[in-house]
Design an enzyme around this catalytic site. Sequence first.
Site, PDB file in Angstrom:
ATOM      1  N   LYS A 106      15.356 -42.082   4.244  1.00  0.00           N
ATOM      2  CA  LYS A 106      16.294 -43.244   4.636  1.00  0.00           C
ATOM      3  C   LYS A 106      15.781 -43.296   5.831  1.00  0.00           C
ATOM      4  O   LYS A 106      15.296 -42.436   6.271  1.00  0.00           O
ATOM      5  CB  LYS A 106      17.559 -42.910   5.338  1.00  0.00           C
ATOM      6  CG  LYS A 106      18.707 -43.543   5.499  1.00  0.00           C
ATOM      7  CD  LYS A 106      19.446 -42.795   6.011  1.00  0.00           C
ATOM      8  CE  LYS A 106      21.177 -43.774   7.150  1.00  0.00           C
ATOM      9  NZ  LYS A 106      22.403 -43.438   7.277  1.00  0.00           N
ATOM     10  N   LYS A 158      15.348 -37.907   7.409  1.00  0.00           N
ATOM     11  CA  LYS A 158      16.602 -38.707   7.424  1.00  0.00           C
ATOM     12  C   LYS A 158      16.235 -39.058   9.088  1.00  0.00           C
ATOM     13  O   LYS A 158      15.483 -38.329   9.922  1.00  0.00           O
ATOM     14  CB  LYS A 158      17.825 -38.524   7.599  1.00  0.00           C
ATOM     15  CG  LYS A 158      18.812 -39.560   8.291  1.00  0.00           C
ATOM     16  CD  LYS A 158      19.906 -39.046   8.544  1.00  0.00           C
ATOM     17  CE  LYS A 158      21.384 -40.569   8.480  1.00  0.00           C
ATOM     18  NZ  LYS A 158      22.782 -39.760   8.441  1.00  0.00           N
TER      19      LYS A 158
END
Length: 328
Positions: A250, A197
């Site tokens: 992500k 992320k």
Amino acid sequence: MHPFEFNRHRRLRRSAGIRAMVREHHVSVDDMLYPIFVVEGENVKHEIPSMPGVYHFSLDMLKKEMDEVVELGLKSVILFGIPGHKDEHSSQAYAHNGIVQRAIRQIKEQYPHIVVVTDVCLCQYNPAGHCGIVDEHECVLNDPSLELIARTALSHAFAGADIVAPSDMMDGRIAAIRHILDENDFHDIPIMSYAVKYASAYYGPFREAAHSAPAFGDRKTYQMDPANGREALREAASDFAEGADMLMVKPGLAYLDIIRQLRDRYDVPIVAYNVSAEYAMVKAAAQNGWVDERSIVMETMVSFKRAGADIIMTYFAKDVARYLKEGY
């Protein structure tokens, strides 16, 4: 005739039927994971201004949304909760009657076949808007945060969640969650880790949607530097070793190279999160008549599959389901 030899690749592109026959990657409703934002209150269905077509739902309005999800053939949703109040201990994140916990129970009672995934984080639930406990010096503390993150995951499992998805990026949170789930006989609950992320500019609309913008500073001490690729492999390796059953990247679209590298290294499902700004930019361009929304959306979904994603978490999930029903 040409006096030289060359390959005729166009033979396999000559008709729609041939192109379909030799197509390497396919998008299905089974690939889609649809995010839903649930809020306290009654009769709430508020469109998020920066994310056209995405709404906040109170629980009494959630059934109609879920009816549409089921009708379109989608099989899974992920829940993000916006609590009625926040405190420095993020207590509504793991409360028995927290907004996410009640939404899980409602969905599983009404639609038991739907796979309910839950976002596990603290940022929506504390005034600081950070993903862990914050001390008096405005530092985000890693180890003390693990207990609350694990408690949140456990509360979701008790409420009936099928999969928990920690998004906080604290070191050790997969081990902490796996330990507490197993200790409470939730051995069969998978962990979908937000393994990679990045501290990305692509999250702006989500922070409006989740009411989770940091009150101070940024998240660069725990989310990853967008310039780093090798670090992504280290993060994924740690989460895999600690017991993650699925690994997420992500944002997805700007990091297809990372998806590909994880696919090549790990024999577990890989998840691409097609994040809020990736969604909002397409919507804005389509509303201005600059792009063909349907074509761009489906090309994007295929790109995730080609890169190696098994699951695509996207706000376009309902649109994709409609396009597939129409025979795209």
